[in-house]
Design an enzyme around this catalytic site. Sequence first.
Site, PDB file in Angstrom:
ATOM      1  N   TRP A 158       0.797  -1.220   0.000  1.00 29.21           N
ATOM      2  CA  TRP A 158       0.000   0.000   0.000  1.00 29.21           C
ATOM      3  C   TRP A 158       0.830   1.272   0.000  1.00 29.21           C
ATOM      4  CZ3 TRP A 158       1.697   2.502   4.194  1.00 29.21           C
ATOM      5  CH2 TRP A 158       2.144   1.736   5.284  1.00 29.21           C
ATOM      6  N   ASN A 159       2.121   1.195   0.333  1.00 28.68           N
ATOM      7  CA  ASN A 159       2.864   2.441   0.572  1.00 28.68           C
ATOM      8  C   ASN A 159       3.246   3.193  -0.698  1.00 28.68           C
ATOM      9  OD1 ASN A 159       4.633   0.333   0.028  1.00 28.68           O
ATOM     10  ND2 ASN A 159       6.247   1.102   1.365  1.00 28.68           N
ATOM     11  N   LYS A 182      -2.609  -8.468  -7.533  1.00 28.24           N
ATOM     12  CA  LYS A 182      -3.394  -8.316  -6.316  1.00 28.24           C
ATOM     13  C   LYS A 182      -2.822  -7.155  -5.512  1.00 28.24           C
ATOM     14  CE  LYS A 182      -3.022  -9.254  -2.279  1.00 28.24           C
ATOM     15  NZ  LYS A 182      -3.586  -8.045  -1.595  1.00 28.24           N
ATOM     16  N   SER A 237       5.969  -7.599   3.947  1.00 29.21           N
ATOM     17  CA  SER A 237       6.722  -7.945   5.152  1.00 29.21           C
ATOM     18  C   SER A 237       7.448  -9.271   4.999  1.00 29.21           C
ATOM     19  CB  SER A 237       5.780  -8.023   6.353  1.00 29.21           C
ATOM     20  OG  SER A 237       4.961  -9.176   6.273  1.00 29.21           O
ATOM     21  N   GLU A 258      10.618  -8.838  -2.280  1.00 24.16           N
ATOM     22  CA  GLU A 258      11.157  -7.584  -1.765  1.00 24.16           C
ATOM     23  C   GLU A 258      10.510  -7.388  -0.403  1.00 24.16           C
ATOM     24  OE1 GLU A 258      11.669  -4.369  -0.322  1.00 24.16           O
ATOM     25  OE2 GLU A 258      10.328  -3.477  -1.805  1.00 24.16           O
ATOM     26  N   CYS A 292      10.137   0.699   2.896  1.00 23.89           N
ATOM     27  CA  CYS A 292      11.092  -0.343   3.275  1.00 23.89           C
ATOM     28  C   CYS A 292      12.524   0.158   3.227  1.00 23.89           C
ATOM     29  CB  CYS A 292      10.925  -1.568   2.378  1.00 23.89           C
ATOM     30  SG  CYS A 292      11.098  -1.196   0.623  1.00 23.89           S
ATOM     31  N   GLU A 389      11.077  -2.858  12.023  1.00 23.49           N
ATOM     32  CA  GLU A 389      10.841  -1.821  11.024  1.00 23.49           C
ATOM     33  C   GLU A 389       9.779  -0.859  11.565  1.00 23.49           C
ATOM     34  OE1 GLU A 389      10.852  -1.939   6.181  1.00 23.49           O
ATOM     35  OE2 GLU A 389       9.652  -3.420   7.231  1.00 23.49           O
TER      36      GLU A 389
END
Length: 483
Positions: A158-159, A182, A237, A258, A292, A389
């Site tokens: 979403w980021n 997706k 994640s 990733e 990230c 994180e």
Amino acid sequence: MKITPEKLDHVPTGLLIDGDWRPSAQGGTLPVIDPATEDVLTEVADATPADVPAVLDASVSAFDTWSATAPRVRSEILRRTYESLIERADDFALLITLEMGKPLAESRAEVTYAAEFVRWYAEEAVRLNGTYRIAPEGNARQLTVKQPVGPCLLITPWNFPLAMVTRKVAPALAAGCSAILKPAEQTPLTALLFGQVLADAGVPAGVVNIITTSDPAPVVDALLADQRVRKLSFTGSTEVGRVLLASAARNVQRTSMELGGNAPFLVFADADIDAAVDGAMLAKLRNGGESCVAANRFLVHESVSDEFAAALAKRMREQRLGAGTDAGTTVGPLIDAAARSKVDDLVREAVDRGARVLTGGQAPNRAGFFYEPTVLTGVGADARMLTTEIFGPVAPISTFTSEEEAITAANATEFGLVAYAYTRDLDRALRVADALRTGMVGLNRGVVSNAAAPFGGVKQSGLGREGGEAGIQEYLDTKYIAL
């Protein structure tokens, strides 16, 4: 800015399956929340495993035709997609801000970044080169060719709701693969509008299918259970990545991962402190820290730590917190209440263990999922935020006394995505870059991402690379032909 339903009329809200926008098989919908106001923007189709057969059949059927399409044709379609993204930059920027929260200026920058992936892979589509050589024995010829791996499942976060989509979809299409996308349940609208842009640019029905769902696990599991899916690319994640790797192992599907990061930001005694603070603001506050590659741990030489901390705190204190659509906003909300609670818990725990708050340190009393830009000093080695994180606008500062100590601390994590280092000493810069166990290093700069460069990590931060020449190889198989 008041957002009315009419402003979203141009955005599809169904599932994109075989070229058609359709409701989910069971008719459910998923609300999309504005994180700055907590209001519902709209609702989109909520897919379930009942939608999987149609999606798979469409993707598999389209693959044969698309993989046989001339590379120049694929290239031109991607070029038209790039041009459309640039033309509609304002539409996409507003949509990103509404569903994700970042300020409009950052959303516009994301659109530019996202479009560059499409342009880059439009150019790479016609350069899928193999090799030809004489066998060492001299009695044969060895030919290698590149072929698309097959239908791909692409799962995006979403980021960066547009850039993470184009970073996967563009190389997949350039390579000749069909794709099932997706997007994250928090930010589906940007991906759905991009699906419409692809169709308008000439991507044939079924080549890109898009499914939105509030319950990804069973949908993704059903997709990976089908051996016709030959590739999985995931950004998210590390915890979820491990689960997906195990699922993909059942059918030995190729994977690109990733995953999480825990980026150290090293400031040596000889660093240009003003430049280091500028870089820290970019590395920490880009996307409000929800990245990230955000700097997660600031390791500063003890001789300059007070100067650096004071300057960073001053800059953080000057930031304007607000809705991304408001003029002057520099830091938007976090994505949801859970994200805000996580950040607040990490800060409170560090303070309870002796950390000092130079600025920020709390969630303001207002609607929306906001958290103040925060600087902490004296953060102990046992603070959880040094191993977790943070994904928020919080900068914890620790000190070191020697280069060796700094490198040891920087590498003391299971993650290895990116690291940053500031020093005027070229020899030190190269030594440190070699010693850091990360997939990327920013030397005297706070941003490393570029569509033309390979993006990815080592250790628990992932597998494979996205971007650059390496990115398209993730979607290609090498076939050897003996002549």
